[in-house]
Design a protein around this motif. Structure first.
Motif, short mmCIF file in Angstrom:
data_model
loop_
_atom_site.label_atom_id
_atom_site.label_comp_id
_atom_site.label_asym_id
_atom_site.label_seq_id
_atom_site.Cartn_x
_atom_site.Cartn_y
_atom_site.Cartn_z
N ARG A 51 0.83 -1.20 0.00
CA ARG A 51 0.00 0.00 0.00
C ARG A 51 0.86 1.25 0.00
O ARG A 51 1.97 1.25 0.50
CB ARG A 51 -0.87 0.03 1.25
CG ARG A 51 -1.95 -0.99 1.22
CD ARG A 51 -3.09 -0.54 2.06
NE ARG A 51 -4.15 -1.53 2.04
CZ ARG A 51 -5.35 -1.29 2.52
NH1 ARG A 51 -5.61 -0.14 3.07
NH2 ARG A 51 -6.26 -2.21 2.46
N GLU A 55 -2.26 5.35 2.41
CA GLU A 55 -3.29 4.31 2.55
C GLU A 55 -3.08 3.46 3.80
O GLU A 55 -4.01 2.81 4.27
CB GLU A 55 -3.29 3.41 1.31
CG GLU A 55 -3.78 4.10 0.08
CD GLU A 55 -3.61 3.25 -1.15
OE1 GLU A 55 -4.36 3.47 -2.09
OE2 GLU A 55 -2.74 2.37 -1.17
N THR A 58 -5.17 4.26 6.99
CA THR A 58 -6.46 3.57 7.18
C THR A 58 -6.30 2.35 8.07
O THR A 58 -7.15 2.07 8.91
CB THR A 58 -6.99 3.10 5.82
OG1 THR A 58 -6.49 3.94 4.83
CG2 THR A 58 -8.46 3.07 5.80
#
Lengths: 381, 158, 208
Positions: A51, A55, A58
């Motif tokens: 990722r 990201e 998250t």
């Protein structure tokens, strides 16, 4: 009397999460324990390798679901170091504000769950009521109750809305009154003292050898707090005291967490005053373009080749509500980190139960393990 | 203590065993050492240099070799230091740090589970996160992420 | 439902949405609940009394016919769902919040119990990994019939953000039958309450 092994978990009201405590007992006395983890292992370190940096934020919220903003800060400090980015000062103050509010919310969640374990039902309702006020504040500037995705590499996503600082001050005043109420509910209760005093004693030298950190270590008289010892972000500009206790038992951990909440309010008030006086940007001005656009537009794959990725390593340790959390990021010059390693304080604090549980009775396990403040999400990752 | 000071002390004691002491952002330094002197080095750091806290043990798969790293904290100097050793991929074995820092137990089980590093002298080197009998070490670069079927079969057959 | 009781006159207008309501909320209402539940309460009052009447009438009729008293069981069962007190992951925190002061799920007869033998509802509130899969099945099988399951949140529904991970079950319906799915990561407590109310509706429709 014969010995036997008893499983407490993975479904047991004591565990507060998904883990298993295997206990070897002789009669009522605990002889040995064997904590088993991994029931919530979600492979966050492996997914992170696939990722983009923004990201992974998250995933950080979901790694520790009661202290999401603290784990976002942990990751961001390391990622900014690995990518050579400096955030503006206002963003740092907003992060500290968020992390300290998160510390209060996490401790209140602990208080609500722990005090219910030892038989007092009212504090659960009181605690959840006051925690929801903090979550309302989070909701008005991050948009989420539990999972925020608020901090970004290079700053925070958006500035605080107008009037939020005044709302924060009102919540702080309300909370300071409630902390007195919490103490009155617990410390004046005889069952509380009968079930907590002198249990789960772990003295400081043993705690250090077994790697225990956070309120558990400070309840043994140690003054170790990374916010003081190795100040990250803007903690070196803020005044606060390190909360300690001397009894090293369950009551000591309770007192440390209560005092930490008061100190967190103190930090928050300083942050609010600073934020009122210093408007400014909350994102770094010179961000690399690829940070904002993680994937190449379709039909423009050559864009990928034109990027100029830096290389570097990032290492951060922060004082999370449960203890000291760490992140180590290896950035070998790609879109994704090569390796992300997290240190969870809860994993070690649970594992050290091999040291502080034996010798007590089976009925003492809920208060002792409740005082550890278990969050299995970050323990198993 | 400064990085070069640490390098001088370590080199005078271990000589060839220390492969280098690098600057590292936010840390006192990164000590690269030969896996053969691991046990002695751990004792030196705890007893002589005062690094009583072991905060992290982890491993990285660099495809041609694997790296084990340890981060330590000293209360007196208020610094972190990182120790790192390269191990060959076909026999990733290093002495366990459990006799020196008991907290290494859980960390080393995790490194064995996820990256497949063998710690010699560890009292209880079992998997900590994945179920017992799982065939892979998931954080190796050769492990593909979409591969849940093997685990599914394993769990259902129990 | 034939004889509907008329709505009480003093119903506040429905707000634009929970987040809008909370953003506009001045702090002076600090002791009051943030989201109006008068609406849900009236809905229940409208539904509860006719359903009780219906159930009791059919009870008398079926007893006269010598049949089972299933509608009464149905009515009583769906209004006192006992979920299993089991926290899996993030959604468990919202599950706890739903039983806290602001949302108070016990108004709906939902009381979490710690033993699966006392439960008839399994709320899967979080990510299910393969390591815990057979324990989840065992817990479900220990629950007495009739029983229901709610998949709370994206992880239990389909793996959520961890769908690609090597250790995660992509959706709990691969293991146990699921009656109601609740979307959200994590769902707000209102969503959980809505899911429970929908399950009650489902139980009523199935008539089991």
């Amino acid at each position: 009397m014969s010995e036997m092994w008893v499983n407490m978990g993975p479904q047991h009201p004591m565990t507060h999460g998904l883990w298993n405590l295997r206990v070897r007992i002789e009669g009522e006395v605990i002889k040995d324990v064997e904590p088993e983890m991994g029931y919530l292992h979600r492979g966050i370190e492996k997914i992170s390798e696939d990722r983009h940096y923004n990201e992974i934020i998250t995933l950080m919220d979901r790694t520790c679901y009661v202290a999401g903003l603290a784990w976002e800060q942990l990751f961001i400090v390391a990622a900014e170091q690995a990518l050579h980015i400096t955030p503006p000062e206002r963003a740092e103050y907003i992060r500290v504000l968020s992390a300290e509010f998160q510390r209060i919310a996490s401790h209140i969640m602990w208080y609500a769950a722990f005090v219910q374990d030892i038989g007092l039902m009212t504090p659960f309702l009181y605690g959840m009521r006051d925690r929801d006020l903090i979550l309302d504040l989070f909701q008005s500037y991050t948009g989420g109750r539990l999972t925020y995705e608020y901090m970004r590499v290079g700053g925070v996503r958006n500035d605080l809305p107008l009037g939020l600082t005044d709302r924060c001050r009102k919540v702080c005043d309300w909370l300071m009154d409630r902390f007195v109420e919490y103490d009155r509910l617990c410390l004046s209760s005889t069952p509380f003292h009968e079930r907590c005093d002198g249990l789960g004693v772990l003295e400081a030298p043993e705690a250090i050898a077994y790697g225990v950190t956070g309120p558990m270590l400070r309840s043994a008289g140690s003054r170790r707090d990374l916010r003081k010892d190795r100040p990250y972000s803007v903690y070196d500009k803020l005044q606060f005291d390190v909360a300690t206790a001397t009894t090293a038992d369950v009551t000591g951990r309770y007192l440390v967490r209560m005092e930490e909440m008061r100190q967190a309010v103190r930090i928050i008030r300083q942050c609010l005053d600073w934020l009122d006086d210093h408007p400014g940007p909350v994102m770094a001005a010179q961000l690399p373009r690829w940070l904002g656009a993680p994937y190449a537009p379709v039909g423009n794959e050559a864009y990928l080749l034109k990027r100029n990725y830096p290389t570097g390593v990032g290492f951060s340790m922060v004082e999370e509500p449960h203890g000291e959390a760490g992140a180590y990021i290896v950035n070998d010059g790609g879109e994704h980190p090569y390796r992300v390693k997290f240190r969870s304080p809860v994993l070690i604090n649970i594992w050290a139960s091999k040291r502080y549980l034996p010798g007590y009775r089976v009925a003492d396990i809920p208060p002792i393990m409740g005082s550890v403040d278990v969050c299995v999400g970050e323990c198993d990752r | 203590m400064k990085t070069n000071e640490l390098a001088a002390r370590l080199t005078s004691k271990f000589g060839e065993g220390i492969l280098g002491v690098d600057e590292f952002p936010g840390l006192l330094g990164r000590v690269r050492f030969d896996a053969a002197i691991a046990s002695k080095l751990f004792h030196t750091f705890r007893d002589d240099l005062g690094f009583a806290h072991l905060t992290m043990v982890g491993a990285i798969d660099w495809i041609d070799h694997r790296e084990v790293f340890y981060t330590l904290w000293s209360d007196a100097d208020r610094v972190y230091v990182m120790l790192s050793a390269n191990l060959p991929s076909d026999a990733p074995t290093i002495a366990s740090a459990v006799p020196v820092w008991p907290s290494a137990n859980a960390h080393e089980r995790e490194a064995w589970d996820l990256v497949g590093i063998r710690f010699e002298g560890h009292p209880d080197l079992r998997r900590i996160f994945m179920p017992e009998g799982y065939a892979y070490h998931p954080l190796l670069r050769s492990f593909k992420i979409h591969e849940p079927e093997d685990l599914e079969v394993k769990v259902r057959s129990e | 439902m034939s004889g509907q009781t008329p709505l009480p006159a003093k119903v506040p207008p429905a707000s634009a949405g929970p987040s809008a309501a909370i953003a506009d909320m001045p702090l002076e209402v600090i002791g009051q609940p943030g989201v109006p539940f008068v609406e849900i309460e009236t809905l229940r009052a409208r539904e509860f009394i006719p359903a009780a009447k219906e159930a009791l009438t059919s009870l008398l009729k079926e007893q006269a016919n010598g049949k089972l008293i299933r509608p009464v069981f149905n009515w009583a069962g769906r209004n006192s769902l006992f979920p299993l007190h089991w926290g899996l992951a993030c959604c468990a925190i919202e599950f706890a919040a739903a039983f806290g002061a602001r949302w108070d799920a016990e108004r709906f007869g939902v009381v979490p119990r710690s033993s699966p033998r006392q439960c008839d509802l399994l709320i899967v509130n979080g990510t299910v990994t393969w390591k815990v899969a057979h324990k989840l099945i065992a817990l479900y099988e220990q629950m007495p019939e009739p029983k229901w399951a709610i998949a709370m949140g994206n992880c239990a529904t389909g793996g959520g953000p961890f769908r690609t991970a090597y250790s995660v079950v992509p959706g709990v319906d691969k293991l146990i039958p699921v009656d109601v799915y609740i979307a959200g990561c994590p769902p707000r407590p209102e969503n959980l309450l809505d899911g429970i109310l929908r399950l009650e509706q489902l139980i009523k429709e199935r008539g089991a």
